[in-house]
Design an enzyme around this catalytic site. Sequence first.
Site, PDB file in Angstrom:
ATOM      1  CD1 TRP A  21      -2.252   2.050   0.380  1.00 38.41           C
ATOM      2  CD2 TRP A  21      -2.544   1.309   2.494  1.00 38.41           C
ATOM      3  NE1 TRP A  21      -2.946   3.050   0.892  1.00 38.41           N
ATOM      4  CE2 TRP A  21      -3.248   2.602   2.150  1.00 38.41           C
ATOM      5  CE3 TRP A  21      -2.859   0.729   3.722  1.00 38.41           C
ATOM      6  CZ2 TRP A  21      -4.309   3.066   3.073  1.00 38.41           C
ATOM      7  CZ3 TRP A  21      -3.790   1.158   4.632  1.00 38.41           C
ATOM      8  CH2 TRP A  21      -4.541   2.706   4.340  1.00 38.41           C
ATOM      9  CE1 TYR A  61      -3.951  -0.689  -1.157  1.00 37.92           C
ATOM     10  CE2 TYR A  61      -2.521  -2.274  -1.566  1.00 37.92           C
ATOM     11  CZ  TYR A  61      -3.605  -1.783  -0.844  1.00 37.92           C
ATOM     12  OH  TYR A  61      -4.226  -2.704  -0.231  1.00 37.92           O
ATOM     13  CD  GLN A 178      -5.444  -7.697   2.407  1.00 42.49           C
ATOM     14  OE1 GLN A 178      -5.152  -6.806   2.231  1.00 42.49           O
ATOM     15  NE2 GLN A 178      -5.314  -8.506   1.366  1.00 42.49           N
ATOM     16  NE  ARG A 232       0.610   6.869   8.205  1.00 42.03           N
ATOM     17  CZ  ARG A 232       2.150   6.508   8.368  1.00 42.03           C
ATOM     18  NH1 ARG A 232       2.158   5.473   9.241  1.00 42.03           N
ATOM     19  NH2 ARG A 232       2.922   7.160   7.784  1.00 42.03           N
ATOM     20  N   GLY A 284       3.811  -3.936   5.926  1.00 44.14           N
ATOM     21  CA  GLY A 284       3.926  -2.795   4.894  1.00 44.14           C
ATOM     22  C   GLY A 284       5.258  -2.489   5.223  1.00 44.14           C
ATOM     23  CB  ALA A 285       8.316  -2.658   3.892  1.00 45.05           C
ATOM     24  NE  ARG A 286       6.485   5.299   2.580  1.00 47.27           N
ATOM     25  CZ  ARG A 286       5.978   6.534   2.675  1.00 47.27           C
ATOM     26  NH1 ARG A 286       5.324   6.953   4.007  1.00 47.27           N
ATOM     27  NH2 ARG A 286       6.119   7.359   1.811  1.00 47.27           N
TER      28      ARG A 286
END
Length: 327
Positions: A21, A61, A178, A232, A284-286
């Site tokens: 995402w 996304y 999910q 957020r 999740g990872a960026r």
Amino acid sequence: METRELGNSDLFITPVGFGSWAIGGGGWEFGWGPQDDQQSIAAIREALDAGVNWIDTAAVYGLGRSEEVVARALEGVKQRPYVFTKCSMVWDTKGNISHSLQAVSVRQECENSLRRLKVERIDLYQVHWPIPDADIEEGWATLAKLKQEGKVRNIGVSNFNVAQMRRAEAIAPITSLQPPYSLIRRDVEDEILPLAAREQIGVIAYSPMGSGLLTGAMTRERIATLPADDWRRDNPDFREPRLSRNLKLVALLQRIGARHGRTPAQVAVAWVLRNPAVTGAIIGARRPGQLVELIPATQFQLEPAEVTEIEALAATGGQSQRLAGAR
């Protein structure tokens, strides 16, 4: 890492998977702020090198960007992971997002995802949101047909309640669900997870760390400086009155983690994975380091007294509400 069978499929997935995402970046309704694609690609490849064998993304996304970045990350990868994606959230030329489960729309979304991901078949194709509710049967029947045609390998749902899952099951079996599941979002424990366990529906939990809130890295100061296009900023869990309770919960996770040489994020993920109905959790990872540092959570077992202590605090302050956003 060990692998677990995902529902009625022939897929055996690792307890944690790469969540895509955030790598969709900013500039859209449910974005996470600016994102470097090269960092995203490096994070994906690092996760695969560490043994993670599945990636979860969605067409919406980044308005297609996430799927395209996933495809770039998998170029030249010999041992390809399973790739999961979702349909039902569509957008117009101005980036305005809406929901559609009409057959023609679902089919077009599938073709677009196949093109962006550069694959001939999607390993798991999921209905992102059961909206509009009246079109659930049409949308799910279309996914079933796509599976029969070989365009997708398995079909699942996301954000469905029990009644909606029953309606889908009357048409075709559900491989996986999910749902949102974390210490601050536990409403699925009452009916949804028990149903999944009874019906042998796999569960891949999203936001197990509360979209970063339970990692220990999210402070009041950091929340105040989140980019304007980070969704957020306006989420109730990141604002009072819930924020104070949530930060107290993080402090508790830090104390418990310290006893075992674990981070609060690892404790939060381990708590989700301890539920026998859960097959895997989406992390999740960026950038590199973010997912791999959580892999030890798959081997961590909380003590019963610690579970009781955590859940007692988590139960205060009310439950988060599910919002019909990108997740």
